[in-house]
Scaffold this motif. Sequence first.
Motif, PDB file in Angstrom:
ATOM      1  N   TRP A   1       0.816  -1.213   0.000  1.00  0.00           N
ATOM      2  CA  TRP A   1       0.000   0.000   0.000  1.00  0.00           C
ATOM      3  C   TRP A   1       0.850   1.264   0.000  1.00  0.00           C
ATOM      4  CZ3 TRP A   1      -4.336  -0.187  -2.106  1.00  0.00           C
ATOM      5  CH2 TRP A   1      -5.156  -1.302  -2.005  1.00  0.00           C
ATOM      6  N   LEU A   2       1.990   1.224   0.660  1.00  0.00           N
ATOM      7  CA  LEU A   2       2.892   2.380   0.605  1.00  0.00           C
ATOM      8  C   LEU A   2       3.386   2.622  -0.819  1.00  0.00           C
ATOM      9  CD1 LEU A   2       4.950   1.938   3.889  1.00  0.00           C
ATOM     10  CD2 LEU A   2       3.361   3.813   3.341  1.00  0.00           C
ATOM     11  N   ALA A   3       3.649   1.549  -1.550  1.00  0.00           N
ATOM     12  CA  ALA A   3       4.082   1.684  -2.949  1.00  0.00           C
ATOM     13  C   ALA A   3       2.971   2.281  -3.804  1.00  0.00           C
ATOM     14  CB  ALA A   3       4.518   0.332  -3.498  1.00  0.00           C
ATOM     15  N   VAL A   4       1.744   1.855  -3.575  1.00  0.00           N
ATOM     16  CA  VAL A   4       0.598   2.410  -4.317  1.00  0.00           C
ATOM     17  C   VAL A   4       0.460   3.898  -3.999  1.00  0.00           C
ATOM     18  CG1 VAL A   4      -1.922   2.367  -4.543  1.00  0.00           C
ATOM     19  CG2 VAL A   4      -0.634   0.216  -4.507  1.00  0.00           C
ATOM     20  N   ILE A   5       0.557   4.239  -2.730  1.00  0.00           N
ATOM     21  CA  ILE A   5       0.431   5.644  -2.314  1.00  0.00           C
ATOM     22  C   ILE A   5       1.548   6.489  -2.933  1.00  0.00           C
ATOM     23  CG2 ILE A   5       0.628   7.194  -0.315  1.00  0.00           C
ATOM     24  CD1 ILE A   5      -0.936   4.962   1.258  1.00  0.00           C
ATOM     25  N   ASP A   6       2.765   5.993  -2.903  1.00  0.00           N
ATOM     26  CA  ASP A   6       3.889   6.725  -3.503  1.00  0.00           C
ATOM     27  C   ASP A   6       3.663   6.964  -4.996  1.00  0.00           C
ATOM     28  OD1 ASP A   6       5.194   6.880  -1.075  1.00  0.00           O
ATOM     29  OD2 ASP A   6       6.593   5.246  -1.524  1.00  0.00           O
ATOM     30  N   ARG A   7       3.158   5.933  -5.697  1.00  0.00           N
ATOM     31  CA  ARG A   7       2.893   6.071  -7.135  1.00  0.00           C
ATOM     32  C   ARG A   7       1.814   7.117  -7.389  1.00  0.00           C
ATOM     33  NH1 ARG A   7      -1.134   4.431 -10.020  1.00  0.00           N
ATOM     34  NH2 ARG A   7      -1.873   2.923  -8.472  1.00  0.00           N
ATOM     35  N   LEU A   8       0.753   7.068  -6.610  1.00  0.00           N
ATOM     36  CA  LEU A   8      -0.336   8.032  -6.792  1.00  0.00           C
ATOM     37  C   LEU A   8       0.113   9.452  -6.471  1.00  0.00           C
ATOM     38  CD1 LEU A   8      -3.231   5.892  -5.328  1.00  0.00           C
ATOM     39  CD2 LEU A   8      -3.096   6.778  -7.676  1.00  0.00           C
ATOM     40  N   ILE A   9       0.908   9.619  -5.432  1.00  0.00           N
ATOM     41  CA  ILE A   9       1.410  10.952  -5.084  1.00  0.00           C
ATOM     42  C   ILE A   9       2.269  11.494  -6.219  1.00  0.00           C
ATOM     43  CG2 ILE A   9       2.976  12.201  -3.533  1.00  0.00           C
ATOM     44  CD1 ILE A   9       1.853  10.398  -1.276  1.00  0.00           C
ATOM     45  N   ALA A  10       3.082  10.646  -6.821  1.00  0.00           N
ATOM     46  CA  ALA A  10       3.910  11.081  -7.956  1.00  0.00           C
ATOM     47  C   ALA A  10       3.032  11.487  -9.143  1.00  0.00           C
ATOM     48  CB  ALA A  10       4.882   9.973  -8.357  1.00  0.00           C
ATOM     49  N   GLU A  11       2.001  10.693  -9.433  1.00  0.00           N
ATOM     50  CA  GLU A  11       1.106  11.011 -10.551  1.00  0.00           C
ATOM     51  C   GLU A  11       0.333  12.304 -10.296  1.00  0.00           C
ATOM     52  OE1 GLU A  11      -1.475   7.738 -11.518  1.00  0.00           O
ATOM     53  OE2 GLU A  11       0.198   6.337 -11.687  1.00  0.00           O
ATOM     54  N   ILE A  12      -0.156  12.462  -9.091  1.00  0.00           N
ATOM     55  CA  ILE A  12      -0.904  13.672  -8.743  1.00  0.00           C
ATOM     56  C   ILE A  12       0.018  14.885  -8.777  1.00  0.00           C
ATOM     57  CG2 ILE A  12      -2.111  14.837  -6.839  1.00  0.00           C
ATOM     58  CD1 ILE A  12      -3.248  11.965  -6.151  1.00  0.00           C
ATOM     59  N   GLY A  13       1.224  14.735  -8.250  1.00  0.00           N
ATOM     60  CA  GLY A  13       2.199  15.830  -8.298  1.00  0.00           C
ATOM     61  C   GLY A  13       2.499  16.247  -9.731  1.00  0.00           C
ATOM     62  N   ALA A  14       2.648  15.274 -10.617  1.00  0.00           N
ATOM     63  CA  ALA A  14       2.899  15.583 -12.031  1.00  0.00           C
ATOM     64  C   ALA A  14       1.712  16.312 -12.638  1.00  0.00           C
ATOM     65  CB  ALA A  14       3.195  14.302 -12.807  1.00  0.00           C
ATOM     66  N   ALA A  15       0.514  15.886 -12.298  1.00  0.00           N
ATOM     67  CA  ALA A  15      -0.686  16.557 -12.811  1.00  0.00           C
ATOM     68  C   ALA A  15      -0.754  17.995 -12.315  1.00  0.00           C
ATOM     69  CB  ALA A  15      -1.942  15.792 -12.398  1.00  0.00           C
ATOM     70  N   LEU A  16      -0.401  18.219 -11.058  1.00  0.00           N
ATOM     71  CA  LEU A  16      -0.430  19.579 -10.510  1.00  0.00           C
ATOM     72  C   LEU A  16       0.630  20.469 -11.150  1.00  0.00           C
ATOM     73  CD1 LEU A  16      -0.981  18.756  -6.739  1.00  0.00           C
ATOM     74  CD2 LEU A  16      -2.655  19.699  -8.358  1.00  0.00           C
ATOM     75  N   ARG A  17       1.782  19.894 -11.467  1.00  0.00           N
ATOM     76  CA  ARG A  17       2.850  20.691 -12.102  1.00  0.00           C
ATOM     77  C   ARG A  17       2.501  21.060 -13.539  1.00  0.00           C
ATOM     78  NH1 ARG A  17       5.743  16.952  -9.326  1.00  0.00           N
ATOM     79  NH2 ARG A  17       6.168  15.691 -11.165  1.00  0.00           N
ATOM     80  N   THR A  18       1.781  20.214 -14.231  1.00  0.00           N
ATOM     81  CA  THR A  18       1.496  20.487 -15.645  1.00  0.00           C
ATOM     82  C   THR A  18       0.220  21.292 -15.855  1.00  0.00           C
ATOM     83  OG1 THR A  18       0.339  18.375 -15.922  1.00  0.00           O
ATOM     84  CG2 THR A  18       2.696  18.427 -16.442  1.00  0.00           C
ATOM     85  N   VAL A  19      -0.592  21.451 -14.836  1.00  0.00           N
ATOM     86  CA  VAL A  19      -1.866  22.142 -15.002  1.00  0.00           C
ATOM     87  C   VAL A  19      -1.670  23.607 -15.380  1.00  0.00           C
ATOM     88  CG1 VAL A  19      -2.262  22.859 -12.608  1.00  0.00           C
ATOM     89  CG2 VAL A  19      -4.188  22.332 -14.074  1.00  0.00           C
ATOM     90  N   ASP A  20      -0.617  24.212 -14.913  1.00  0.00           N
ATOM     91  CA  ASP A  20      -0.403  25.637 -15.183  1.00  0.00           C
ATOM     92  C   ASP A  20       0.404  25.907 -16.444  1.00  0.00           C
ATOM     93  OD1 ASP A  20      -1.875  26.534 -13.017  1.00  0.00           O
ATOM     94  OD2 ASP A  20      -0.173  26.359 -11.669  1.00  0.00           O
ATOM     95  N   LEU A  21       0.810  24.864 -17.145  1.00  0.00           N
ATOM     96  CA  LEU A  21       1.552  25.074 -18.384  1.00  0.00           C
ATOM     97  C   LEU A  21       0.614  25.600 -19.455  1.00  0.00           C
ATOM     98  CD1 LEU A  21       3.788  21.894 -18.530  1.00  0.00           C
ATOM     99  CD2 LEU A  21       4.397  24.151 -17.734  1.00  0.00           C
ATOM    100  N   ILE A  22       1.030  26.645 -20.114  1.00  0.00           N
ATOM    101  CA  ILE A  22       0.222  27.259 -21.159  1.00  0.00           C
ATOM    102  C   ILE A  22       0.859  26.959 -22.497  1.00  0.00           C
ATOM    103  CG2 ILE A  22      -0.671  29.423 -22.089  1.00  0.00           C
ATOM    104  CD1 ILE A  22      -0.384  30.534 -19.198  1.00  0.00           C
ATOM    105  N   PRO A  23       0.146  26.224 -23.366  1.00  0.00           N
ATOM    106  CA  PRO A  23       0.730  25.951 -24.677  1.00  0.00           C
ATOM    107  C   PRO A  23       0.822  27.232 -25.497  1.00  0.00           C
ATOM    108  CG  PRO A  23      -1.486  25.029 -24.512  1.00  0.00           C
ATOM    109  CD  PRO A  23      -1.147  25.623 -23.180  1.00  0.00           C
ATOM    110  N   ILE A  24       1.986  27.536 -26.006  1.00  0.00           N
ATOM    111  CA  ILE A  24       2.209  28.754 -26.770  1.00  0.00           C
ATOM    112  C   ILE A  24       1.942  28.488 -28.253  1.00  0.00           C
ATOM    113  CG2 ILE A  24       3.951  30.476 -27.384  1.00  0.00           C
ATOM    114  CD1 ILE A  24       3.901  30.692 -24.508  1.00  0.00           C
ATOM    115  N   GLY A  25       2.185  27.330 -28.687  1.00  0.00           N
ATOM    116  CA  GLY A  25       2.023  26.959 -30.082  1.00  0.00           C
ATOM    117  C   GLY A  25       3.008  25.864 -30.408  1.00  0.00           C
ATOM    118  N   ARG A  26       2.792  25.208 -31.512  1.00  0.00           N
ATOM    119  CA  ARG A  26       3.685  24.136 -31.896  1.00  0.00           C
ATOM    120  C   ARG A  26       4.864  24.692 -32.657  1.00  0.00           C
ATOM    121  NH1 ARG A  26       0.153  19.608 -34.526  1.00  0.00           N
ATOM    122  NH2 ARG A  26       2.251  19.073 -35.186  1.00  0.00           N
TER     123      ARG A  26
END
Length: 100
Positions: free
Chosen positions: A67-92
């Motif tokens: 369960w600690l491994a599951v929690i660690d994985r989820l925290i990493a995934e959630i952290g990644a989602a929080l870091r990318t939410v504020d990224l603004i695509p400028i264009g390709r």
Amino acid sequence: MPDDKQRKPGVSAVMQRFPTERRTIEQLAARSEDFCDMCEELAEAERALLLAQALPAEIRGERTAEWLAVIDRLIAEIGAALRTVDLIPIGRADQPKSRS
């Protein structure tokens, strides 16, 4: 925004892990079902970890580690989602800028 009593358990669990990201968490939870699912999975994994603490000693360590491994994985995934939410695509990069 809902107060702590009205908030879903998963979102509350994430806010406990990322207290400085409250506003971002609420915004993302309001618009992303996938994010809400991750939040709920974290809350469920934390509950399962607590239950694992009460298991017989011969299996407690293994279940706790799982369960600690599951929690660690989820925290990493959630952290990644929080870091990318504020990224603004400028264009390709492969698209030329239009000149007016």
